[in-house]
Design a protein around this motif. Sequence first.
Motif, mmCIF file in Angstrom:
data_model
loop_
_atom_site.group_PDB
_atom_site.id
_atom_site.type_symbol
_atom_site.label_atom_id
_atom_site.label_comp_id
_atom_site.label_asym_id
_atom_site.label_seq_id
_atom_site.Cartn_x
_atom_site.Cartn_y
_atom_site.Cartn_z
ATOM 1 N N THR A 168 -9.034 -3.391 -13.569
ATOM 2 C CA THR A 168 -8.368 -4.378 -14.405
ATOM 3 C C THR A 168 -9.089 -5.700 -14.197
ATOM 4 N N PHE A 169 -8.564 -6.758 -14.778
ATOM 5 C CA PHE A 169 -9.181 -8.068 -14.578
ATOM 6 C C PHE A 169 -8.147 -9.040 -14.055
ATOM 7 N N LEU A 170 -8.554 -9.814 -13.050
ATOM 8 C CA LEU A 170 -7.674 -10.823 -12.487
ATOM 9 C C LEU A 170 -7.881 -12.121 -13.258
ATOM 10 N N HIS A 171 -6.793 -12.622 -13.790
ATOM 11 C CA HIS A 171 -6.868 -13.887 -14.532
ATOM 12 C C HIS A 171 -6.206 -14.988 -13.727
ATOM 13 N N ARG A 172 -6.953 -16.060 -13.506
ATOM 14 C CA ARG A 172 -6.411 -17.217 -12.801
ATOM 15 C C ARG A 172 -6.634 -18.433 -13.681
ATOM 16 N N PRO A 173 -5.662 -19.294 -13.733
ATOM 17 C CA PRO A 173 -5.812 -20.496 -14.562
ATOM 18 C C PRO A 173 -7.097 -21.246 -14.201
ATOM 19 N N GLY A 174 -7.909 -21.542 -15.200
ATOM 20 C CA GLY A 174 -9.115 -22.323 -14.968
ATOM 21 C C GLY A 174 -10.290 -21.563 -14.378
ATOM 22 N N LYS A 175 -10.133 -20.246 -14.207
ATOM 23 C CA LYS A 175 -11.233 -19.465 -13.631
ATOM 24 C C LYS A 175 -11.624 -18.341 -14.585
ATOM 25 N N GLU A 176 -12.825 -17.846 -14.400
ATOM 26 C CA GLU A 176 -13.283 -16.717 -15.182
ATOM 27 C C GLU A 176 -12.515 -15.469 -14.752
ATOM 28 N N PRO A 177 -12.259 -14.566 -15.697
ATOM 29 C CA PRO A 177 -11.626 -13.305 -15.305
ATOM 30 C C PRO A 177 -12.512 -12.560 -14.318
ATOM 31 N N MET A 178 -11.914 -11.903 -13.363
ATOM 32 C CA MET A 178 -12.677 -11.190 -12.347
ATOM 33 C C MET A 178 -12.303 -9.710 -12.381
ATOM 34 N N ARG A 179 -13.325 -8.877 -12.453
ATOM 35 C CA ARG A 179 -13.067 -7.440 -12.491
ATOM 36 C C ARG A 179 -12.615 -6.962 -11.117
ATOM 37 N N VAL A 180 -11.571 -6.166 -11.113
ATOM 38 C CA VAL A 180 -11.025 -5.672 -9.851
ATOM 39 C C VAL A 180 -10.727 -4.179 -9.986
ATOM 40 N N ILE A 181 -11.163 -3.421 -8.994
ATOM 41 C CA ILE A 181 -10.854 -1.998 -8.975
ATOM 42 C C ILE A 181 -9.619 -1.788 -8.117
ATOM 43 N N VAL A 182 -8.661 -1.044 -8.628
ATOM 44 C CA VAL A 182 -7.471 -0.722 -7.841
ATOM 45 C C VAL A 182 -7.682 0.666 -7.236
ATOM 46 N N ASN A 183 -7.761 0.709 -5.916
ATOM 47 C CA ASN A 183 -8.040 1.979 -5.253
ATOM 48 C C ASN A 183 -6.779 2.751 -4.904
ATOM 49 N N ARG A 184 -5.765 2.022 -4.466
ATOM 50 C CA ARG A 184 -4.553 2.706 -4.034
ATOM 51 C C ARG A 184 -3.345 1.832 -4.342
ATOM 52 N N ALA A 185 -2.259 2.451 -4.766
ATOM 53 C CA ALA A 185 -1.054 1.698 -5.091
ATOM 54 C C ALA A 185 0.141 2.623 -4.971
ATOM 55 N N HIS A 186 1.315 2.045 -4.863
ATOM 56 C CA HIS A 186 2.523 2.868 -4.917
ATOM 57 C C HIS A 186 3.614 2.089 -5.623
ATOM 58 N N SER A 238 6.015 -4.471 -13.876
ATOM 59 C CA SER A 238 5.816 -3.551 -14.979
ATOM 60 C C SER A 238 7.017 -3.660 -15.905
ATOM 61 N N PRO A 239 6.831 -3.282 -17.157
ATOM 62 C CA PRO A 239 7.876 -3.507 -18.159
ATOM 63 C C PRO A 239 9.167 -2.761 -17.851
ATOM 64 N N SER A 240 9.076 -1.724 -17.011
ATOM 65 C CA SER A 240 10.285 -0.989 -16.678
ATOM 66 C C SER A 240 11.124 -1.774 -15.679
ATOM 67 N N GLY A 241 10.595 -2.910 -15.213
ATOM 68 C CA GLY A 241 11.333 -3.697 -14.243
ATOM 69 C C GLY A 241 10.995 -3.310 -12.822
ATOM 70 N N ASP A 242 10.154 -2.292 -12.677
ATOM 71 C CA ASP A 242 9.720 -1.882 -11.342
ATOM 72 C C ASP A 242 8.480 -2.651 -10.947
ATOM 73 N N LEU A 243 8.210 -2.602 -9.670
ATOM 74 C CA LEU A 243 7.004 -3.231 -9.175
ATOM 75 C C LEU A 243 6.009 -2.158 -8.771
ATOM 76 N N LEU A 244 4.770 -2.360 -9.158
ATOM 77 C CA LEU A 244 3.712 -1.523 -8.624
ATOM 78 C C LEU A 244 3.110 -2.302 -7.469
ATOM 79 N N ILE A 245 3.174 -1.728 -6.274
ATOM 80 C CA ILE A 245 2.636 -2.399 -5.107
ATOM 81 C C ILE A 245 1.203 -1.934 -4.895
ATOM 82 N N ILE A 246 0.285 -2.878 -4.903
ATOM 83 C CA ILE A 246 -1.122 -2.540 -4.718
ATOM 84 C C ILE A 246 -1.422 -2.489 -3.225
ATOM 85 N N ASP A 247 -2.008 -1.393 -2.770
ATOM 86 C CA ASP A 247 -2.299 -1.246 -1.346
ATOM 87 C C ASP A 247 -3.743 -1.583 -1.022
#
Length: 330
Positions: A240-258, A288-297
């Motif tokens: 995905t891409f990390l968006h921060r105000p005033g910064k360029e989007p940064m590509r990020v790989i998500v390896n593990r999450a729950h 997430s739109p379901s109201g749940d949180l995806l926790i990135i590990d």
Amino acid sequence: MRIVMMGTGTFAEPTFEAILEAFGTDVVGLVTQPERDGGNKRGSTRQTGKGMSHIARGSQRVAIIQPESINTSEGVAQLREMLPDLLVVAAYGQILSREVLTIPTLGTINVHASLLPKYRGAAPVAYAILNGEKQTGVTIIKVTPGLDSGDIILQESRAIHADDTTGSLEARLAGLGARLAVAAVSQYKAGPVAGTKQDPALVTKAPKITKNFGLIDWSQPAVSIERFVRAMQPWPTAYTFLHRPGKEPMRVIVNRAHVSEFEGMVRGDITTGLLCSGDLVGTLGVASPSGDLLIIDELQPAGKKKMTAEEFIRGYPLTAGMRFGPETLS
RNA sequence: CGCGGCGUGGAGCAGCCCGGUUAGCUCGCCAGGCUCAUAACCUGGAGGUCGUAGGUUCAAAUCCUACCGCCGCAA
């Protein structure tokens, strides 16, 4: 009986080794992908014929051919020279033409990593995880001109673990595939082999996955994204891409999450992909739109090493408005 | 000659484009304090050849060159 193995990569290797072990001198040839160098560095997941041809060289009697395409007149001619009785295919990556299939006198069998007729195609393991299947398996079929549509000779199922990635599951199925392949070849040695027709009503497809397929869609429910992350591992990886105000989007790989165990903990208006500090120090949650949180590990910013969410947050402190999304936000 | 990113105290990052005071941040570590207590809070402290070697300059983490190392993308 003259057996020719046809396959590529880590899924095919156990089968090839098992066939060599069980039928030794019957194995006369190997057809695998060319050893493209392409500037491949360490850690590349690209599949070449290297591993397979290495195994073949351990046994002097096995001839090796590595045509760009088996369906060209050259490829066909090379295969014909091997005078095969039985062709054993596993993850070869090319659809065999009618002409190729007429070469082996007894026929061609394929080791497929799904419970056919479900998940016909190039990426059955990834799709099984993606769809949240509880189990999958390996099917040995007779190869016909249609894609993975031939009669079923043997089939055995296996559970999919909650933490399975495409890589881990495929490794287990490869072992199962090897045993079933040996059993199937034994049947051919004994005499004519019968098969069972696939039920057309149950057919589903698992088409080839491409690089871009790994882009995470944060409008999906957290459970779906979690499966997606596992399904894209080890290739092409979920990103995905990390968006921060005033910064360029940064590509990020998500390896593990729950998925957070606290269902529906996000209230009110939800901005898709919004980052928030999780319920514990050093955790990274995504709404997430379901109201749940995806926790990135564990994740990996472009050009950096893999790191835990905790490490990531130290270097990229969470600020208001920080969110994940596609490269350009709408 | 495939394309690109990065090497800054133990970890993760900022600073570099537009050279110039004591190299900063979030943590970790050590000591002390506060607290019934803590992954909390406060105070103090140790720890850095800014990857290596050259070059430009009065002055280089910052600009230039080469090299080494790590990583991503290219199926």
